[in-house]
Write a protein that holds these residues in place. Structure first.
Motif, PDB file in Angstrom:
ATOM      1  N   ARG A  48       0.858  -1.169   0.000  1.00 55.72           N
ATOM      2  CA  ARG A  48       0.000   0.000   0.000  1.00 55.72           C
ATOM      3  C   ARG A  48       0.901   1.229   0.000  1.00 55.72           C
ATOM      4  O   ARG A  48       1.994   1.182   0.566  1.00 55.72           O
ATOM      5  CB  ARG A  48      -0.782  -0.038   1.329  1.00 55.72           C
TER       6      ARG A  48
ATOM      7  N   THR B 289      -8.298  -9.397   0.285  1.00 55.44           N
ATOM      8  CA  THR B 289      -7.715  -8.909  -0.971  1.00 55.44           C
ATOM      9  C   THR B 289      -8.051  -9.872  -2.116  1.00 55.44           C
ATOM     10  O   THR B 289      -8.334 -11.041  -1.892  1.00 55.44           O
ATOM     11  CB  THR B 289      -6.174  -8.797  -0.862  1.00 55.44           C
TER      12      THR B 289
ATOM     13  N   LYS C   3      -1.104  -9.206  -8.526  1.00 56.47           N
ATOM     14  CA  LYS C   3      -0.953  -8.422  -7.290  1.00 56.47           C
ATOM     15  C   LYS C   3      -2.103  -8.678  -6.349  1.00 56.47           C
ATOM     16  O   LYS C   3      -3.224  -8.966  -6.798  1.00 56.47           O
ATOM     17  CB  LYS C   3      -0.976  -6.927  -7.638  1.00 56.47           C
TER      18      LYS C   3
ATOM     19  N   ILE D 244      -4.803  -7.062  -4.160  1.00 55.30           N
ATOM     20  CA  ILE D 244      -5.392  -5.716  -4.079  1.00 55.30           C
ATOM     21  C   ILE D 244      -6.699  -5.780  -3.291  1.00 55.30           C
ATOM     22  O   ILE D 244      -7.493  -6.699  -3.462  1.00 55.30           O
ATOM     23  CB  ILE D 244      -5.649  -5.152  -5.504  1.00 55.30           C
TER      24      ILE D 244
ATOM     25  N   TYR E  22     -10.509  -4.686  -2.292  1.00 56.84           N
ATOM     26  CA  TYR E  22     -11.638  -4.333  -3.170  1.00 56.84           C
ATOM     27  C   TYR E  22     -12.909  -4.004  -2.386  1.00 56.84           C
ATOM     28  O   TYR E  22     -13.875  -3.512  -2.947  1.00 56.84           O
ATOM     29  CB  TYR E  22     -11.952  -5.505  -4.122  1.00 56.84           C
TER      30      TYR E  22
ATOM     31  N   TYR F 248     -10.959   1.641  -2.854  1.00 59.35           N
ATOM     32  CA  TYR F 248     -10.956   0.436  -3.712  1.00 59.35           C
ATOM     33  C   TYR F 248     -12.381   0.074  -4.105  1.00 59.35           C
ATOM     34  O   TYR F 248     -12.641  -0.318  -5.241  1.00 59.35           O
ATOM     35  CB  TYR F 248     -10.304  -0.751  -2.987  1.00 59.35           C
TER      36      TYR F 248
END
Ligand code: ZN
Length: 292
Positions: A146, A176, A182, A184, A186, A191
């Motif tokens: 991050r 994630t 990657k 990530i 959400y 996000y």
């Protein structure tokens, strides 16, 4: 299990950093009312992580949330990121925050979320301080890379029992998705505003654990203006270069127009619960245990 959480800080930030404008307080109040109504309609009890100063400076806001039967958690005292504080500072901040919130609601505060998920490899000693302050459940771990904060080496994106220096904390990390190689997030904040709703739903269906997190500021339709260098440095306590300020500007504004509608749809689609309820129903002997 889908967990719904909100971080409650906007009123305090407005008072300390943004000009103490009456119309902004009215807007925050209106959106909080909309959220509480929506949750009532769906019979959902969420966790609201409140900044300690909200309990002293805006007690009616915290009381209103608690009166609806939602869990009140702690979101630090003055929203300073923990990775920018000494251990003495973190201790003082947490102690004050928990104390103010408990005095106001007349109930133990057992859940915690750090501002900006600011617990990482370098300040994992924070867990010892949280335990000393009576915290049993934490939702501060962002187990991916991050720009600001994050704990990419954490290695878990489901509930785990953390052991650190003789204390135990039940951790509920951010979940994630694997996107283009990657990990990530959400399911909350910028996000959630960035990804289309179908993608969020697809990831939630795929996982047996979702941790959703929102701020009132994520849901307001109007865009924030770019911060001046001084405003940025006063608030974030780091270099207010143009690139950093633009990154923040983009993150805080993208997808705001549709955010409320998206949240409404999400809440109409899934059942959600809070940390207090999940903690009681989870068989912790079946959850991973990790030593930090
Ligand atoms: Zn926050």
């Amino acid at each position: 299990m889908n967990i719904l959480t909100f971080d409650i800080e906007e009123w305090f930030i407005e008072k300390e950093f943004d000009g103490n404008r009456g119309e902004k307080y009215a807007e925050f109040d209106a959106y909080l009312n909309k959220i509480l109504l929506l949750l009532d309609e769906q019979s959902i009890k969420a966790t609201f992580f409140c900044v300690g100063k909200m309990a002293t400076d805006f007690p009616e806001v915290v009381k209103k949330i608690a009166a609806k039967g939602h869990e009140i958690g702690c979101h630090s005292n003055v929203h300073t990121w923990l990775n920018k504080m000494s251990s003495t500072g973190v201790h003082e901040d947490t102690h004050k925050a928990v104390d103010s919130l408990e005095q106001l609601i007349g109930k133990k505060v057992l859940s915690y979320r750090a501002p900006a998920f600011s617990i990482g490899e370098n300040n994992k000693w924070t867990f010892e301080i949280l335990a000393e302050c009576g915290i049993e459940r934490d939702a501060s771990i962002f187990p991916a890379t991050r720009d600001f904060g994050g704990f990419s080496s954490f290695g878990h994106k489901e509930p785990v029992m953390i052991s650190y220096n003789g204390i135990y904390i039940k951790e509920f990390p951010i979940c994630t998705a694997h996107v283009l190689g990657k990990e990530i997030a959400y399911s909350g904040g910028g996000y959630f505003r960035f990804f289309p709703l179908w993608f969020v739903k697809k990831e939630m269906r795929r996982s047996s654990y979702s941790m959703c997190y929102f701020h009132i500021g994520d849901l307001l339709p109007e865009t924030n203006s770019i911060m001046s260098r001084k405003e940025y440095e006063d608030y974030f306590k780091e270099n207010g270069s143009l690139i950093n300020r633009y990154k923040r500007y983009f993150k805080s504004n993208f997808g705001k127009k549709n955010a409320w509608k998206k949240l409404e749809k999400l809440i109409h689609t899934y059942d959600f619960t809070n940390l207090e309820i999940v903690d009681k129903s989870l068989d912790w002997t079946n959850c991973p245990q990790i030593i930090l």
